[in-house]
Design an enzyme around this catalytic site. Structure first.
Site, short mmCIF file in Angstrom:
data_model
loop_
_atom_site.label_atom_id
_atom_site.label_comp_id
_atom_site.label_asym_id
_atom_site.label_seq_id
_atom_site.Cartn_x
_atom_site.Cartn_y
_atom_site.Cartn_z
N GLU A 65 0.72 -1.89 4.63
CA GLU A 65 1.22 -0.52 4.74
C GLU A 65 2.70 -0.54 5.09
OE1 GLU A 65 -1.41 2.07 6.83
OE2 GLU A 65 0.07 3.67 7.00
N GLN B 162 0.84 -1.20 0.00
CA GLN B 162 0.00 0.00 0.00
C GLN B 162 0.88 1.25 0.00
OE1 GLN B 162 -2.63 -2.16 3.29
NE2 GLN B 162 -3.33 -0.06 3.03
N ARG C 127 -5.28 7.36 17.39
CA ARG C 127 -6.59 7.34 16.75
C ARG C 127 -7.62 6.65 17.64
NH1 ARG C 127 -9.19 8.13 11.64
NH2 ARG C 127 -7.35 9.12 10.78
N PHE D 83 -7.56 1.63 12.00
CA PHE D 83 -6.31 2.15 12.56
C PHE D 83 -6.45 2.58 14.01
CE2 PHE D 83 -2.51 5.03 12.29
CZ PHE D 83 -1.66 4.20 11.59
N ARG E 212 -7.44 -1.51 8.91
CA ARG E 212 -8.71 -0.82 8.64
C ARG E 212 -9.33 -0.20 9.89
NH1 ARG E 212 -12.98 -3.88 4.70
NH2 ARG E 212 -13.56 -2.08 3.48
N ALA F 84 -5.82 5.27 5.69
CA ALA F 84 -6.65 6.28 6.35
C ALA F 84 -7.84 6.64 5.47
CB ALA F 84 -5.83 7.53 6.70
N GLU G 70 -12.64 2.85 5.50
CA GLU G 70 -12.61 2.37 6.88
C GLU G 70 -13.92 2.55 7.67
OE1 GLU G 70 -8.25 3.18 8.52
OE2 GLU G 70 -9.09 4.91 7.49
N PHE H 57 -5.99 -3.90 3.51
CA PHE H 57 -6.64 -3.63 4.80
C PHE H 57 -5.69 -3.04 5.83
CE2 PHE H 57 -8.41 -7.67 3.02
CZ PHE H 57 -9.51 -7.09 2.42
#
Ligand code: FES
Ligand code: FES
Lengths: 163, 781
Positions: free
Chosen positions: B233, B198, B311, B345, B343, B533, B734, B229
């Site tokens: 990343e 990603q 988050r 986060f 997903r 995000a 998300e 998902f």
């Protein structure tokens, strides 16, 4: 390790290959025959990404040895369309947006095609349980089931017209 | 206009014919080598001796690499440089890569990798949240605290209180395509890497560091992933870097893919959390104050754990205006896999905390949880006026709240949509009637109990690391009018490429077929952020729009001048460029512009406006806007076995002015099912030695086709975005994940039909959990 010579048919074409005795049919298809439509999602028969048919029966190609294809008929996702013309199932999957990342799609299409050949009028529950071995992480399955039901209906009405 | 249309995913035809290529499907040149990792068998210890002779003697093995063989950087961390690619003296979790085997086949490499003879000096392993707290093993100097007002005082004064603790398990991404990379050495020491990632720019960066070359010597390409998902990343770094290092050393192409079990053992997951809560409220369930202590098990390396935990804090209000709140967050360092983006986060963990509190409050007061939720909602601000229908908020929540409609971190909630969404969903799902029918059913049936629950979602959109909110694009128009489009976003099934192509097509007024979607490539668009995000189409759509508009203006100016008209009179529509009375096809216009020596290539750039905050203090505006949604789920449980299933689910989700409703609804459905999976069947089990015991689909159960709810009604809320996003759409990757929370709450509701005590379910609510909770509730404890 000496290699085994295998004569088989893949999507109707006669095929010969050499493989290791312990090589899976999935690896043969992908690495030796360049048919990468079947995917490896687990390698243990639990996800269905590698689904193909062997003499018309749905199998996980990760659990079949290449050598076992001797004298059998292998069917893969690459053989479902008729040249440029998509199979109704393929069309319906596109129409219903029944795929996202698409990596489960080949396995699901192969499994579903086999279902509809056996049972042209499945109930929704039958479809769900038939496909319970084909995991999809993206779609949540709803559109997949709709696409299958819709294809079944279309195929039935076509065969009625023919008869 | 091509936007707002339900056009099929751009690669749909390739997918249904099995010809879409993922990294592992790319034909490799002759002589390609395969890489596999030798992994640590213990959770914590120093490596005393590593004998790799047997590994090297396996036929087909070409090379074995250890940390000492790394020519330059030996690090794959996306953040703190604390994640050696190959272990350096100490191992920190079971499964940590210690050495890499390079062999002529995938199987040979994997088999040989098992033959390493490693002697360890075992150290005490910190595996659990309790052990980490006892040892004060954490990232950052201490807990982070965000607060608003004086929660302790407010709770103290309130007429009622609830107190509780609950555990939320981790989640495996289970992208159906495992991690994969392929490195192709080029002339002069350059490297091309295909990586299922990603975040191509990060791969480029880490590969360059490992090879000791500038970033310009590395080009990373990714056409598509088989699901990401968040799990791709940062977790792809290891494969890409080791392939590049091996390819540089051998001057041959090198490829690596994780087998499913290795993938599950090596790569990070959604953070498991423990949440402790204390809340004070009045007779109607209005929350006066709430306190949360969040414990996140981050694993051995920092990875993205800090922003994930941030988050979680930023979503511990969810949809509710909390007068007084205190959120304390512990980021714990443990000898387990380094948890990562997934997903939502951290948002889901934070959100389920407050949903649990509200559920507990309603249970304690004997109120319908929906009423308690609505009473605590943020207020809708005037002048929103963008979405219909918009019934007024309950009067009590309006008074006095307009001036203070701020989150615990001080961001004003200006775009609250949930009053309307809630009313509409309760109506369309027939909530009241079904709730009554369920109560009747439960009164008559001893064994099978049913439950129903509503859950709202308010999810903040933007990277909380503010600098990441930028994107670039590159657009070419060729002489025949065909368009080549590239941007920094990556495709993992979410339909980003299709959406962005629709944007390009509508800017030029041409059919979307004229736009070629190409693989993400660090050589075309540099310094990109991860596709994460939920920001993919927000950021890249805007960047592509900017690039298209530059070219459009150039063409318009050129043609306007030729026809001596104002530029504003040139229109791009229906495949044509209309200049006064003259109509050019877009292809003619492009050809004319080319002949007139007008540049038909442009870059575009976008940065999200308005976002600015202080993540240490927890104050400011981390989010450009919020996305909303709500769900109602009905479940049934078997009180004798704990087995359970979802019977029906109704969802209303806000995608703003959707760029592509078919793709967006697909995202919503998939996200709900994944979210419900997180909270019901997906259980990761580690043993006392820190070994993951559920590392394949045989033991780790993601929802299957047979689990799909019998009735599944999903609709998009007819809304807009008050902020100026691309065609006023909203991010959708998300937010709907958290709609799955209603499945968890519905199970809690069903269990509560067995007795008077609050069920206090832990997540995931597996059959065992439900069974235990039924016993607990029946025995009244
Ligand atoms: S790869 Fe064969 S079933 Fe998963
Ligand atoms: S579409 Fe991605 S796994 Fe099914």
């Amino acid at each position: 390790m000496s290699k085994i010579h295998v004569t088989t048919s893949v999507n109707g074409d006669a095929v010969e290959f050499l493989c290791d005795p312990r090589e899976t049919l999935l690896d043969v298809l992908r690495d030796r025959l360049g048919l990468t439509g079947a995917k490896e999602g687990c390698g243990t028969g639990d996800c269905g990404a590698c689904t193909i048919t062997l003499d018309g029966r749905v199998v996980c190609s990760c659990l079949v040895l290449g050598a076992e294809a001797e004298g059998r008929e292998v069917g893969t996702i690459e053989g479902i369309a008729n040249g440029e013309e998509l199979h109704p199932l393929q069309r319906k999957f596109i129409e219903h947006a029944a795929l996202q990342c698409g990596i489960c799609t080949p396995g699901i299409l192969v499994a579903t095609k086999a279902l509809l050949e056996k049972n042209p009028d499945p109930t929704e529950t039958e479809v769900r349980y038939w496909l319970a071995g084909n995991l999809c992480r993206c779609t949540g399955y709803d559109k997949i089931i709709r696409a299958v039901m819709d294809t079944a209906a279309e195929l039935r009405s076509e065969s009625k017209e023919l008869s | 206009m091509s936007v707002s249309k339900s056009l099929a995913h751009d690669a749909a035809r390739l997918h249904v014919t099995g010809t879409a290529r993922y990294v592992d499907d790319i034909p490799v040149p002759q002589g390609c080598l395969h890489v596999a990792f030798g992994m640590s068998e213990i959770a914590h210890g120093t490596i005393v001796a590593m004998n790799l002779e047997e590994v090297k003697s396996v036929p087909g093995v070409v090379m074995v690499l250890t940390a000492d063989d790394m020519p330059f950087a030996n690090d794959v961390s996306p953040s703190a440089h604390d994640e050696p690619l190959l272990a350096t003296g100490t191992v920190h979790y079971v499964g940590q890569p210690m050495f890499a085997v390079v062999a002529t086949s995938h199987l040979a490499a994997r088999k040989a990798a098992r033959l390493g003879a490693v002697r360890y000096d075992e150290l005490t392993a910190i595996l659990t949240i309790d052990e980490a707290m006892a040892a004060d093993s954490r990232f950052e100097e201490g807990p982070r605290v965000y607060q608003k007002g004086d929660a302790a005082a407010a709770i103290g004064k309130a007429s009622h209180r609830v107190v509780g603790t609950f555990e939320i398990g981790a989640q495996e991404h289970f992208y159906l395509e495992g991690q994969a990379a392929l490195a192709l050495p080029q002339e002069g020491g350059d490297m091309v890497v295909h990586s299922s990632t990603q975040h191509p720019s990060e791969i480029q960066h880490k590969v360059a560091e490992a090879l000791g070359v500038p970033m310009h010597a590395v080009r990373v390409e990714i056409r598509r992933m088989g699901g990401g998902f968040g799990g791709k990343e940062s977790q792809g770094n290891a494969l890409a870097v080791i392939c590049a290092v091996a390819a540089q050393a051998t001057q041959l192409p090198c490829k690596m893919r994780y087998d499913r079990d290795d993938d599950m053992i090596i790569t990070g997951k959604r953070h498991d959390f423990r949440i402790e809560y204390r809340a004070g409220f009045d007779d109607e369930g209005r929350i006066a104050g709430v306190e949360f202590v969040q414990y996140a098990r981050c694993g051995w390396a920092q990875d993205l754990s800090l922003p994930v935990a941030d988050r979680a804090m930023l979503h511990s209000d969810n949809a509710y205006l909390l007068g007084h709140a205190r959120i304390e967050s512990h980021r714990l360092k443990t000898n387990t896999v380094s948890n990562t983006a997934y997903r939502g986060f951290g948002g889901p963990q934070g959100m389920i905390g407050i949903e649990r509190v509200v559920d507990h409050i309603a249970h304690k007061l004997g109120l319908d949880p929906v009423d308690v939720r609505q009473r605590n909602y943020y207020a809708e601000m005037d002048g929103g006026g963008l979405s219909a229908p918009r019934p007024a908020a309950p009067p009590e929540s309006l008074s006095g709240k307009m001036k203070n409609n701020t989150t615990p971190y001080g961001q004003e909630v200006e775009d609250f949509e949930l009053h309307g969404i809630t009313e509409a969903l309760l109506r369309s799902s027939d909530y009241e009637r079904r709730k009554a029918a369920i109560a009747e059913w439960n009164a008559e049936n001893e064994v099978i109990k049913k439950g129903i629950a509503f859950a709202p979602v308010k999810f903040g959109i933007s990277f909380t690391l503010t600098f990441l909110n930028q994107a670039g694009a590159l657009v070419h128009v060729y002489q025949d009018g065909s368009v080549h489009m590239n941007h920094g976003g990556t495709e993992m099934g979410q339909g980003l490429f299709q959406k962005v192509a629709q944007v390009a097509a509508s800017r030029f007024g041409i059919p979307v077929e004229m736009v070629k979607i190409t693989a993400t490539d660090t050589g075309k668009v540099p310094n990109t952020s991860a596709t994460a995000a939920s920001s993919g189409s927000d950021l890249n759509g805007m960047a592509v729009k900017a690039a298209c508009d530059t070219i459009r203006e150039r063409i318009a100016e050129f043609l306007a001048k030729r026809h001596q008209l104002e530029v504003g009179k040139v229109r791009f529509a229906d495949g044509n460029v209309v200049v006064g009375s003259k109509v050019y096809s877009f292809a003619e216009a492009a050809a004319e512009a080319y002949m007139g020596r007008v540049s038909l290539s442009a870059t575009g750039f976008y940065k999200t406006p308005k976002v600015e905050w202080d993540r240490i203090k927890g104050v400011g505006r981390p989010f450009f806007y919020f996305a909303y949604g709500a769900s109602v789920t009905e479940v049934a449980i078997d009180t004798l076995t704990g087995e359970n299933r979802i019977l029906r689910c109704d969802i209303l989700h806000d995608a703003g002015e959707s760029l592509n409703p078919a793709l967006d609804i697909g995202q919503v459905e998939g996200a709900y099912v994944q979210g419900a999976g997180w909270l019901t069947t997906e259980e990761l089990v580690w043993d006392d030695a820190g070994r993951l015991r559920t590392h394949a689909p045989s033991t780790y159960k993601i929802p299957a086709c047979s689990d799909r709810p019998d009735v599944f009604n999903v609709a998009l809320w007819d809304g807009s975005n008050r902020e100026e996003t691309i065609y006023r759409s909203k991010a959708v990757g998300e937010p709907p994940f958290m709609l799955g929370i209603s499945a968890f709450l519905a199970l809690s509701d069903a269990v509560s039909a067995c007795g008077d005590a609050y069920p206090a379910l832990n997540a995931p609510a597996t059959a065992e959990q439900v069974w235990t909770a039924v016993r607990r509730v029946r025995n009244g404890v």
